[in-house]
Design a protein around this motif. Structure first.
Motif, short mmCIF file in Angstrom:
data_model
loop_
_atom_site.label_atom_id
_atom_site.label_comp_id
_atom_site.label_asym_id
_atom_site.label_seq_id
_atom_site.Cartn_x
_atom_site.Cartn_y
_atom_site.Cartn_z
N THR A 133 13.53 3.25 -0.41
CA THR A 133 13.57 2.22 -1.32
C THR A 133 12.48 1.79 -2.05
OG1 THR A 133 13.39 0.68 0.63
CG2 THR A 133 15.71 1.10 -0.30
N PRO A 134 11.08 1.80 -1.37
CA PRO A 134 9.91 1.62 -2.43
C PRO A 134 9.73 2.56 -3.53
CG PRO A 134 9.46 1.61 -0.14
CD PRO A 134 10.82 2.10 -0.10
N THR A 135 10.09 3.96 -3.18
CA THR A 135 10.13 4.72 -4.16
C THR A 135 11.09 4.58 -5.53
OG1 THR A 135 9.22 6.59 -2.75
CG2 THR A 135 10.10 7.39 -4.68
N PHE A 161 12.48 1.62 -6.11
CA PHE A 161 12.04 0.55 -6.95
C PHE A 161 11.01 0.80 -7.89
CE2 PHE A 161 9.18 -3.16 -7.24
CZ PHE A 161 9.98 -3.84 -7.79
N PHE A 162 9.97 1.45 -7.56
CA PHE A 162 8.98 1.77 -8.54
C PHE A 162 9.56 2.74 -9.43
CE2 PHE A 162 6.33 5.68 -9.55
CZ PHE A 162 5.56 5.11 -10.22
N GLU A 172 12.88 -6.42 -5.58
CA GLU A 172 11.87 -6.13 -4.63
C GLU A 172 12.27 -6.57 -3.41
OE1 GLU A 172 7.12 -5.34 -3.94
OE2 GLU A 172 7.83 -7.20 -5.08
N VAL A 226 13.63 -4.42 -0.80
CA VAL A 226 12.84 -2.97 -0.64
C VAL A 226 12.24 -3.18 0.87
CG1 VAL A 226 10.66 -1.73 -1.20
CG2 VAL A 226 12.25 -2.64 -3.14
N HIS A 227 12.22 -1.98 1.51
CA HIS A 227 11.87 -2.07 2.84
C HIS A 227 10.47 -1.09 2.90
CE1 HIS A 227 15.37 -4.09 4.23
NE2 HIS A 227 16.25 -3.44 3.68
N TYR A 228 9.55 -1.79 3.26
CA TYR A 228 8.31 -1.04 3.12
C TYR A 228 7.97 -0.49 4.56
CZ TYR A 228 7.33 -2.64 -1.78
OH TYR A 228 7.47 -2.83 -2.68
#
Length: 294
Positions: free
Chosen positions: A211-213, A215-216, A288, A291-293
């Motif tokens: 999800t971080p990718t 979202f970016f 965001e 989003v899970h980092y």
């Protein structure tokens, strides 16, 4: 202990960053400053002294129904092209991540569209999807005018959406593939042992981890669809038919360079910049959260 680079002479550091600072100033801050100045003045089309008019240009922008039509079309274009491009890129990345036969060739081939200039992509799609000579011409011979971007606004909008999505698919593919390959293999293997198929493993295991990718890429794709779509629109549809593909960035061009109303175009460019900032803020503020980092 972390080792850091230090400069005993500040002139060396300044010399290293000076070229980049000049590029930023010449190609970003200077044009932005000129646009701000023109937006609050009347810029004579053939030279002369500017006249301060305050918010007059912005009043003309927001009172123009054609401008609001371009905003609506731009929003539809941005959402549709982003969803389509991300979906295609994710599917391609999943196939390559499974290391199917010839996946090394696919990695190179899938990225190629992003290396092409937007006008070249627009020209290719214009000929490929031509209702008279393209591969859809056979369908038109059976069903006359079923596909005609020159006359049908929906077909024209669909054409530029596909072109934009195809352009960004290679860029998205590289990031999705890198994200998928960073996931430990034992996670997918455990899902496969539990009987989950490929799509189920992607939805329940892989997608939450990348999800971080994702979202970016959503932020990048939406921004790109607003500011870098001019070349595709200009070559394929030129804003037509009947302004069906008259995006905000293309309306700035037609009002400024064809209509010679530089002040009105400058006001529209400021509005477009503020819209992109607002959309980016909304994405960071609300999307965001999902989003899970870690």
């Amino acid at each position: 202990m972390e080792k850091r680079v230090t400069f005993s002479n500040t002139w060396l550091a300044a010399a290293l960053i000076l070229p980049q600072m000049l590029l930023v100033f010449v190609f970003f801050y200077w044009p932005t400053g000129e646009a701000l100045y023109w937006a609050f003045t009347l810029e004579p089309p053939f030279g002369g002294t500017n006249e301060w008019v305050g918010l007059y240009n912005f009043d003309n922008v927001f009172s123009d129904p054609k401008y609001w039509s371009s905003v609506r079309v731009s929003m539809i274009f941005a959402i549709a092209s982003t969803v389509l491009s991300l979906g295609i890129a994710m599917l391609l990345a999943l196939f390559v991540d499974r290391q199917l036969p010839g996946y090394q060739v696919y990695k190179f081939t899938f990225f190629l569209p992003y290396a092409l200039a937007a006008p070249a992509v627009g020209l290719a799609f214009r000929f490929i999807f031509s209702p008279d000579a393209g591969f859809l011409s056979a369908i038109n011979r059976v069903f006359p005018d079923l596909w005609n971007p020159a006359l049908d606004g929906f077909d024209a909008l669909l054409l530029i959406v596909m072109a934009q999505a195809w352009t960004m698919a290679g860029y998205n593919f590289i990031f999705f593939l890198a994200a998928l390959q960073s996931i430990p293999r034992n996670i997918s293997e455990a899902g496969a042992m539990d009987g989950a198929n490929v799509l189920r493993r992607m939805w329940d295991l892989q997608l939450p981890l990348i999800t971080p990718t994702l979202f970016f890429l959503i932020v990048i794709n939406i921004t790109d669809s607003f500011v870098n779509s001019f070349g595709i629109v200009d070559i394929t549809t030129a804003g037509g038919p009947a302004r069906a593909t008259d995006l905000m960035v293309y309306k700035i061009y037609t009002d400024g360079f064809e209509g010679k109303d530089y002040s009105l175009a400058a006001a529209q460019s400021i509005v477009l910049m503020l819209l992109i900032v607002a959309l980016t803020f909304i994405q960071f503020r609300y999307i965001e959260r999902r989003v899970h980092y870690s």
